[in-house]
Design a protein around this motif. Sequence first.
Motif, PDB file in Angstrom:
ATOM      1  N   ALA A  16      12.118   9.359   1.138  1.00 55.90           N
ATOM      2  CA  ALA A  16      12.157   8.427   0.010  1.00 55.90           C
ATOM      3  C   ALA A  16      13.556   8.355  -0.586  1.00 55.90           C
ATOM      4  CB  ALA A  16      11.153   8.847  -1.063  1.00 55.90           C
ATOM      5  N   ASN A  17      13.989   7.140  -0.882  1.00 57.56           N
ATOM      6  CA  ASN A  17      15.272   6.907  -1.546  1.00 57.56           C
ATOM      7  C   ASN A  17      15.035   6.007  -2.739  1.00 57.56           C
ATOM      8  OD1 ASN A  17      18.073   6.753  -2.049  1.00 57.56           O
ATOM      9  ND2 ASN A  17      18.227   4.882  -0.841  1.00 57.56           N
ATOM     10  N   LEU A  18      15.349   6.492  -3.951  1.00 54.77           N
ATOM     11  CA  LEU A  18      15.117   5.742  -5.184  1.00 54.77           C
ATOM     12  C   LEU A  18      16.447   5.367  -5.824  1.00 54.77           C
ATOM     13  CD1 LEU A  18      12.450   7.503  -4.772  1.00 54.77           C
ATOM     14  CD2 LEU A  18      12.094   7.182  -7.212  1.00 54.77           C
ATOM     15  N   PHE A  19      16.519   4.154  -6.362  1.00 55.36           N
ATOM     16  CA  PHE A  19      17.705   3.720  -7.088  1.00 55.36           C
ATOM     17  C   PHE A  19      17.334   2.538  -7.978  1.00 55.36           C
ATOM     18  CE2 PHE A  19      17.539   1.666  -2.988  1.00 55.36           C
ATOM     19  CZ  PHE A  19      17.783   0.330  -3.256  1.00 55.36           C
ATOM     20  N   SER A  20      18.089   2.363  -9.061  1.00 55.87           N
ATOM     21  CA  SER A  20      17.831   1.256  -9.989  1.00 55.87           C
ATOM     22  C   SER A  20      18.795   0.116  -9.715  1.00 55.87           C
ATOM     23  CB  SER A  20      17.959   1.725 -11.435  1.00 55.87           C
ATOM     24  OG  SER A  20      19.281   2.165 -11.694  1.00 55.87           O
ATOM     25  N   LEU A  21      18.354  -1.109 -10.046  1.00 53.20           N
ATOM     26  CA  LEU A  21      19.180  -2.299  -9.880  1.00 53.20           C
ATOM     27  C   LEU A  21      19.218  -3.072 -11.191  1.00 53.20           C
ATOM     28  CD1 LEU A  21      17.999  -3.649  -6.397  1.00 53.20           C
ATOM     29  CD2 LEU A  21      20.179  -2.548  -6.912  1.00 53.20           C
ATOM     30  N   PRO A  22      20.375  -3.610 -11.551  1.00 52.85           N
ATOM     31  CA  PRO A  22      20.480  -4.402 -12.787  1.00 52.85           C
ATOM     32  C   PRO A  22      19.903  -5.790 -12.567  1.00 52.85           C
ATOM     33  CG  PRO A  22      22.575  -4.397 -11.643  1.00 52.85           C
ATOM     34  CD  PRO A  22      21.676  -3.480 -10.856  1.00 52.85           C
ATOM     35  N   PRO A  23      19.705  -6.569 -13.641  1.00 54.44           N
ATOM     36  CA  PRO A  23      19.160  -7.931 -13.494  1.00 54.44           C
ATOM     37  C   PRO A  23      20.028  -8.808 -12.604  1.00 54.44           C
ATOM     38  CG  PRO A  23      19.084  -7.229 -15.792  1.00 54.44           C
ATOM     39  CD  PRO A  23      19.886  -6.191 -15.057  1.00 54.44           C
ATOM     40  N   THR A  24      19.407  -9.458 -11.651  1.00 50.51           N
ATOM     41  CA  THR A  24      20.042 -10.436 -10.780  1.00 50.51           C
ATOM     42  C   THR A  24      19.009 -11.509 -10.495  1.00 50.51           C
ATOM     43  OG1 THR A  24      21.343  -8.688  -9.711  1.00 50.51           O
ATOM     44  CG2 THR A  24      21.249 -10.810  -8.590  1.00 50.51           C
ATOM     45  N   GLU A  25      19.360 -12.758 -10.764  1.00 53.29           N
ATOM     46  CA  GLU A  25      18.393 -13.849 -10.567  1.00 53.29           C
ATOM     47  C   GLU A  25      17.792 -13.787  -9.174  1.00 53.29           C
ATOM     48  OE1 GLU A  25      17.099 -15.993 -12.547  1.00 53.29           O
ATOM     49  OE2 GLU A  25      18.248 -15.378 -14.292  1.00 53.29           O
ATOM     50  N   PRO A  26      16.467 -13.908  -9.033  1.00 51.46           N
ATOM     51  CA  PRO A  26      15.497 -14.258 -10.083  1.00 51.46           C
ATOM     52  C   PRO A  26      14.827 -13.045 -10.720  1.00 51.46           C
ATOM     53  CG  PRO A  26      14.436 -14.381  -7.960  1.00 51.46           C
ATOM     54  CD  PRO A  26      15.850 -13.907  -7.709  1.00 51.46           C
ATOM     55  N   TYR A  27      15.410 -11.833 -10.564  1.00 49.06           N
ATOM     56  CA  TYR A  27      14.754 -10.613 -11.022  1.00 49.06           C
ATOM     57  C   TYR A  27      15.472 -10.014 -12.226  1.00 49.06           C
ATOM     58  CZ  TYR A  27      12.840 -10.994  -6.296  1.00 49.06           C
ATOM     59  OH  TYR A  27      12.242 -11.447  -5.150  1.00 49.06           O
ATOM     60  N   GLY A  28      14.728  -9.156 -12.962  1.00 44.66           N
ATOM     61  CA  GLY A  28      15.308  -8.410 -14.070  1.00 44.66           C
ATOM     62  C   GLY A  28      15.650  -6.993 -13.623  1.00 44.66           C
ATOM     63  N   ASN A  29      15.534  -6.020 -14.537  1.00 45.64           N
ATOM     64  CA  ASN A  29      15.778  -4.627 -14.181  1.00 45.64           C
ATOM     65  C   ASN A  29      14.722  -4.157 -13.186  1.00 45.64           C
ATOM     66  OD1 ASN A  29      18.017  -3.269 -15.940  1.00 45.64           O
ATOM     67  ND2 ASN A  29      16.932  -4.671 -17.316  1.00 45.64           N
ATOM     68  N   ARG A  30      15.173  -3.339 -12.211  1.00 49.37           N
ATOM     69  CA  ARG A  30      14.248  -2.874 -11.183  1.00 49.37           C
ATOM     70  C   ARG A  30      14.502  -1.415 -10.829  1.00 49.37           C
ATOM     71  NH1 ARG A  30      16.742  -7.010  -7.421  1.00 49.37           N
ATOM     72  NH2 ARG A  30      18.180  -6.953  -9.173  1.00 49.37           N
ATOM     73  N   LEU A  31      13.423  -0.745 -10.476  1.00 50.45           N
ATOM     74  CA  LEU A  31      13.516   0.560  -9.828  1.00 50.45           C
ATOM     75  C   LEU A  31      13.010   0.364  -8.408  1.00 50.45           C
ATOM     76  CD1 LEU A  31      14.015   3.613  -9.786  1.00 50.45           C
ATOM     77  CD2 LEU A  31      11.659   3.916 -10.589  1.00 50.45           C
ATOM     78  N   VAL A  32      13.873   0.651  -7.434  1.00 45.73           N
ATOM     79  CA  VAL A  32      13.547   0.427  -6.030  1.00 45.73           C
ATOM     80  C   VAL A  32      13.223   1.753  -5.361  1.00 45.73           C
ATOM     81  CG1 VAL A  32      14.401  -0.442  -3.816  1.00 45.73           C
ATOM     82  CG2 VAL A  32      15.020  -1.610  -5.939  1.00 45.73           C
ATOM     83  N   VAL A  33      12.149   1.767  -4.590  1.00 47.59           N
ATOM     84  CA  VAL A  33      11.745   2.946  -3.822  1.00 47.59           C
ATOM     85  C   VAL A  33      11.697   2.546  -2.351  1.00 47.59           C
ATOM     86  CG1 VAL A  33       9.983   4.720  -3.474  1.00 47.59           C
ATOM     87  CG2 VAL A  33      10.349   3.755  -5.762  1.00 47.59           C
ATOM     88  N   ASP A  34      12.635   3.061  -1.562  1.00 50.26           N
ATOM     89  CA  ASP A  34      12.644   2.801  -0.122  1.00 50.26           C
ATOM     90  C   ASP A  34      11.990   3.964   0.601  1.00 50.26           C
ATOM     91  OD1 ASP A  34      13.773   0.307  -0.126  1.00 50.26           O
ATOM     92  OD2 ASP A  34      15.826   1.013   0.118  1.00 50.26           O
ATOM     93  N   LEU A  35      10.970   3.671   1.379  1.00 54.26           N
ATOM     94  CA  LEU A  35      10.217   4.683   2.109  1.00 54.26           C
ATOM     95  C   LEU A  35      10.390   4.452   3.605  1.00 54.26           C
ATOM     96  CD1 LEU A  35       6.903   4.379   0.055  1.00 54.26           C
ATOM     97  CD2 LEU A  35       8.709   6.079  -0.289  1.00 54.26           C
ATOM     98  N   GLU A  36      10.734   5.506   4.322  1.00 51.54           N
ATOM     99  CA  GLU A  36      10.873   5.416   5.778  1.00 51.54           C
ATOM    100  C   GLU A  36      10.102   6.551   6.425  1.00 51.54           C
ATOM    101  OE1 GLU A  36      14.469   5.794   8.986  1.00 51.54           O
ATOM    102  OE2 GLU A  36      14.702   4.327   7.375  1.00 51.54           O
ATOM    103  N   GLU A  37       9.300   6.204   7.404  1.00 47.63           N
ATOM    104  CA  GLU A  37       8.472   7.211   8.063  1.00 47.63           C
ATOM    105  C   GLU A  37       9.349   8.274   8.712  1.00 47.63           C
ATOM    106  OE1 GLU A  37       4.897   7.497  11.393  1.00 47.63           O
ATOM    107  OE2 GLU A  37       5.689   5.560  10.763  1.00 47.63           O
ATOM    108  N   LYS A  38       9.044   9.526   8.481  1.00 44.39           N
ATOM    109  CA  LYS A  38       9.820  10.628   9.043  1.00 44.39           C
ATOM    110  C   LYS A  38       9.697  10.638  10.555  1.00 44.39           C
ATOM    111  CE  LYS A  38       9.899  13.865   5.165  1.00 44.39           C
ATOM    112  NZ  LYS A  38       9.533  15.207   4.680  1.00 44.39           N
TER     113      LYS A  38
END
Length: 436
Positions: free
Chosen positions: A110-132
Amino acid sequence: MNITINRVLCILGLFLSFGSLAANKLEGVRIWAAPESTRVVFDLTAKPSYTQSTLVAPDRLVVDLDDSQTKLALDKIANNSKLVKRIRLSKPPKKGVLRLVIDLNRPVNANLFSLPPTEPYGNRLVVDLEEKGKETRTIAAPSESARDIIVAIDAGHGGDDPGSIGPSGLYEKKVAFEIAKRVQAKLDATPGMKAVLTRTGDYYIHPNKRSELARKHRADLLVSIHADAFTSPEPRGASVWVLSMRRANTEIGRWLEQKEKHSELLGGAGEIIQNADNEQYLAMTLLDMSMDRSMAISHSIAGDVLKELGKVTPLHKNLPESASLAALKSPDIPSILVETGFISNPKEESQLKNATHQDKLARAIHSGVLRYFEANAPADSLLAKRSGSSKHKVSRGESLSVIAAQYGISITALRQANNLKSDTLRIGQQLVIPKG
């Protein structure tokens, strides 16, 4: 006395109101599933403060959002992921924390990171999951018989990354994918050619992964498809880009530092080099030769594709451009990036969403790629076998040694087949490539 108490209560009420307003709110959850990975996006009203932890038996990822709340019905979220079983709320460790639990079907990285508002989205917390374990998969060795020429078609952006957005709301990711599928169909219908898509649906792939996918499929070429954009609506026209020399040298340096990749990039020679520290100069020489070859091919194909695009749409640039682009970071694989037009231009946006125009663009890309490989078919390919002997058009930066290495023949055989008196070549010269 009563007046004073009422004032105090009012002040406390205001503080409580401000406190509730300050709390971050989880307003949406989106799940973007790729074949071997998944991206989960939490849409928030403010920048998140969070912690994470992983639990096993069963596998879970726990995300604690500080000073947060939600009214979402998490059981109603659309989910087509093979990795994510469900997302639910759990009892928080302390008041004010919103605890989210991602129940998993199998172990993941799992890799987690936040992103600032960028059209068309606002604030985000992104969780990238990759099968081991998926990253260790290898592709079977190629067959000794004549093979198809493989072209990796990369539809830019995808999933939570819409790319540029046109005046009417058209997403670049949609245009790129539609054109990519059309190019794939045309290549697959061409005897001796085969296309593979880096993404087969609306999901995000990291730029680093795109060239890795092309390499795993043993692609002869990577074509990344995009739509351009600018801050004003005036710019228009298609263009074709190749990897800049500066970016190529940077990537070569990174490869030299990663010995475990030498075998993947150099074939059998890499097994010897990666175990001999005093032979790093040999690795550098081989990688430089690979880079010179692929960049020369990229320039030649870019020119052919640009000529074909000019027949169906205006050109923004009449010659191939070079840049340090994220999608083009693999100097061992010939790679081009096609900007199919300016999505920020209202007229071109309208054309880019039109199926007939998309097909014209796809046909131009296909024709340019085919023109190159018909003239420069790899010696072990079906295209070369059909013509008996193949031909090669000399591109900028190519030498006899580079061309001989490309086709797996000796420099002497190449000289004899073309009655060459010297090793000097001119750009555009046609060489006959004898059978290896």
